[in-house]
Design an enzyme around this catalytic site. Structure first.
Site, PDB file in Angstrom:
ATOM      1  N   LYS A 112      11.028   8.285 -17.062  1.00 46.12           N
ATOM      2  CA  LYS A 112      10.112   9.351 -17.485  1.00 46.12           C
ATOM      3  C   LYS A 112      10.617  10.006 -18.771  1.00 46.12           C
ATOM      4  CE  LYS A 112      10.003  12.966 -14.757  1.00 46.12           C
ATOM      5  NZ  LYS A 112      10.385  14.232 -15.424  1.00 46.12           N
ATOM      6  N   ARG A 127       9.304  11.016 -24.409  1.00 44.66           N
ATOM      7  CA  ARG A 127       9.754  11.119 -25.803  1.00 44.66           C
ATOM      8  C   ARG A 127       9.055  10.074 -26.670  1.00 44.66           C
ATOM      9  NH1 ARG A 127      13.356  13.250 -22.568  1.00 44.66           N
ATOM     10  NH2 ARG A 127      14.896  14.777 -23.290  1.00 44.66           N
ATOM     11  N   SER A 157      17.678  25.083 -21.386  1.00 40.61           N
ATOM     12  CA  SER A 157      17.156  23.747 -21.132  1.00 40.61           C
ATOM     13  C   SER A 157      17.185  22.886 -22.388  1.00 40.61           C
ATOM     14  CB  SER A 157      15.717  23.832 -20.618  1.00 40.61           C
ATOM     15  OG  SER A 157      15.138  22.555 -20.549  1.00 40.61           O
ATOM     16  N   SER A 158      17.692  21.672 -22.246  1.00 42.89           N
ATOM     17  CA  SER A 158      17.747  20.747 -23.376  1.00 42.89           C
ATOM     18  C   SER A 158      16.349  20.339 -23.832  1.00 42.89           C
ATOM     19  CB  SER A 158      18.550  19.502 -22.998  1.00 42.89           C
ATOM     20  OG  SER A 158      17.905  18.789 -21.961  1.00 42.89           O
ATOM     21  N   GLN A 159      15.339  20.570 -22.999  1.00 42.54           N
ATOM     22  CA  GLN A 159      13.981  20.203 -23.389  1.00 42.54           C
ATOM     23  C   GLN A 159      13.483  21.041 -24.560  1.00 42.54           C
ATOM     24  OE1 GLN A 159      11.414  20.228 -19.953  1.00 42.54           O
ATOM     25  NE2 GLN A 159      12.578  18.637 -18.908  1.00 42.54           N
ATOM     26  N   ASP A 162      20.079  16.972 -13.189  1.00 40.32           N
ATOM     27  CA  ASP A 162      19.008  16.426 -12.348  1.00 40.32           C
ATOM     28  C   ASP A 162      19.529  15.653 -11.147  1.00 40.32           C
ATOM     29  OD1 ASP A 162      16.966  17.508 -13.815  1.00 40.32           O
ATOM     30  OD2 ASP A 162      16.571  15.715 -15.002  1.00 40.32           O
ATOM     31  N   LYS A 164      13.696  25.238 -13.139  1.00 40.27           N
ATOM     32  CA  LYS A 164      13.003  23.955 -12.985  1.00 40.27           C
ATOM     33  C   LYS A 164      11.681  24.177 -12.230  1.00 40.27           C
ATOM     34  CE  LYS A 164      16.170  21.234 -14.864  1.00 40.27           C
ATOM     35  NZ  LYS A 164      15.896  20.307 -15.992  1.00 40.27           N
ATOM     36  N   ARG A 206      12.203  16.284  -6.706  1.00 43.51           N
ATOM     37  CA  ARG A 206      13.592  15.929  -6.396  1.00 43.51           C
ATOM     38  C   ARG A 206      14.039  16.463  -5.031  1.00 43.51           C
ATOM     39  NH1 ARG A 206      14.774  13.042 -10.561  1.00 43.51           N
ATOM     40  NH2 ARG A 206      14.216  13.700 -12.675  1.00 43.51           N
ATOM     41  N   LYS A 237       5.421  12.815  -9.177  1.00 44.71           N
ATOM     42  CA  LYS A 237       5.826  13.410 -10.457  1.00 44.71           C
ATOM     43  C   LYS A 237       6.770  12.483 -11.219  1.00 44.71           C
ATOM     44  CE  LYS A 237       8.079  17.537 -12.391  1.00 44.71           C
ATOM     45  NZ  LYS A 237       7.075  17.872 -13.403  1.00 44.71           N
TER      46      LYS A 237
END
Length: 410
Positions: free
Chosen positions: A22, A27, A144-146, A289, A316, A367, A392
């Site tokens: 994912k 990306r 968050s790295s996002q 994660d 999250k 998760r 998801k």
């Protein structure tokens, strides 16, 4: 909907077609759009998150509802900020509680105009897409790295490029590395020195891409292999030499007697011996994660643990620290949070507090279902509430469990 999960199998054998990554898929979708690529991405993830992002990118609308998909929210916010037009983006009730002001503030420094349509600092957003001009932006590296990846993905298309100074400890560095290495595959040059990343203005070059299998999805099979006495499983299309940081788990599981061998078809997991650590002390700052997987594994094998580097778990799909504490308590397990972003367990199970067949809440978090279900291999029968939340990231998870001998009553 509730699934009853149980199994009596003592070994696992077979071949599993893991979902595509994912993280890579999402990306790649943004990069493909920025490069105006004529090439479809091969083996694109079938996860809900990826489908939502793909639908938005190919939509004729200017309004998007991305549900629970945090990656889509962050990546689209940055992407739309540089696409001329007026855009609105919203999500689920939980998404409307998740902070996004750090990303919005950073984009505003580049010249973006973004308004909050609900609670200040959270979606929904109204975005007035326009030309962006690069500069040096300072960001807290522990967030968050996002947010960071969202900015990096558009950086080559920003006038004068972009410099990010990441302050403090960097969380999920591996995901930032994944973003940059994937960008490099499409011709992007960058410089990463310590806590500073510079991406000059340049063009993406369109190219073919095949998405590799998902290492986060693989973690549940490592977990299961650690819980059984014997077996051998082929995880198809998985690469030990992977762009994904979660590939590190291959070495983690050696202490549980699980070996990993690269074959042409994928990675073969085998149980070489029955062993386990006396206590697991681990910093998850690079791989948050996988924390739920490891917490459930330790409880199932009665291994005390102390985990750190988990601050981002609170923002999250749910507060994952609180969710783990709540649901593992149903097995008579008291998980503490010694410091902010830590989890610890002394290895004690209170049999009087243990429920025989608890209903495990998933909190709209894939998760939770994915990490708890394998515990059935250690005799922890349970019911999973809202089991299809796994779509998801791993839509075929329940089918794969039945394939190897799990009993799932629907």
């Amino acid at each position: 909907m509730i699934y009853q999960i149980a199994t009596e199998i003592k070994e696992i054998n077979g071949a599993i077609n893991l979902p595509a990554s994912k993280s890579i898929s999402n990306r790649a979708l943004i990069i493909n759009a920025l490069s105006y690529s004529p090439y479809p991405i091969k083996n694109l993830s079938a996860s809900d998150d990826t489908k939502v992002l793909e639908a938005a990118l190919f939509s004729n609308s200017n309004k998007f509802n991305i549900g629970h998909a945090g990656t889509a929210m962050r990546f689209l916010t940055a992407f739309l900020a540089k696409i001329v037009g007026e855009w609105e983006i919203t999500g689920s009730e939980r998404m409307q509680q998740r902070p996004i002001s750090i990303l919005v503030d950073a984009l505003s420094q580049l010249g973006a105009k973004i308004e909050y349509l609900g609670n200040e600092g959270c979606p929904p957003l109204k975005i007035f897409g326009s030309h962006l001009k690069g500069q040096t932006i300072e960001l807290d590296g522990s967030v968050s790295s996002q947010y960071i990846s969202a900015l990096l993905l558009i950086a080559p298309t920003v006038e004068n490029g972009l410099t990010l100074k990441l302050l403090g400890n960097i969380t999920s560095r591996s995901y930032i590395k994944l973003t940059l290495e994937l960008m490099a595959k499409f011709g992007i040059k960058y410089r990463w020195d310590d806590n500073e990343v510079f991406v000059p203005e340049q063009k993406y070059f369109a190219r073919d891409l095949i998405c590799e299998a998902d290492w986060s999805g693989a973690s549940y099979w490592y977990q299961m292999m650690a819980l059984v006495g014997d077996g051998e499983v082929l995880l198809e299309n998985l690469l030990l030499d992977s762009l994904q940081g979660d590939a590190n788990i291959a070495t983690w599981f050696e202490q549980f007697g699980v070996t990993s061998t690269q074959k042409a078809e994928g990675v073969v997991l085998a149980k070489s011996k029955n062993r386990q650590p006396e206590k697991l002390i681990f910093d998850f700052i690079e791989n948050p994660d996988v924390a739920q997987t490891m917490a459930c594994l330790c409880v199932a094998k009665n291994i005390p643990f102390h985990f750190s580097g988990l601050k981002t778990l609170k923002i999250k799909e749910t507060d994952r620290i609180a969710a783990l504490q709540n649901e593992l308590a149903k097995f008579g397990v008291s998980i503490t949070e010694p410091e902010h972003g830590e989890l610890a367990w002394e290895g004690k199970i209170d049999q009087e507090q243990r429920e025989e067949n608890p209903i495990i809440r998933t909190y709209h978090d894939h998760r939770m279902a994915l990490a708890f279900a394998p515990m059935a291999l250690a005799g922890f029968n349970m019911q999973i509430d809202d089991p299809m939340v796994v779509t998801k990231s791993y839509p075929g998870f329940w089918d794969d469990l039945e394939k190897i001998g799990f009993k799932i009553e629907k």
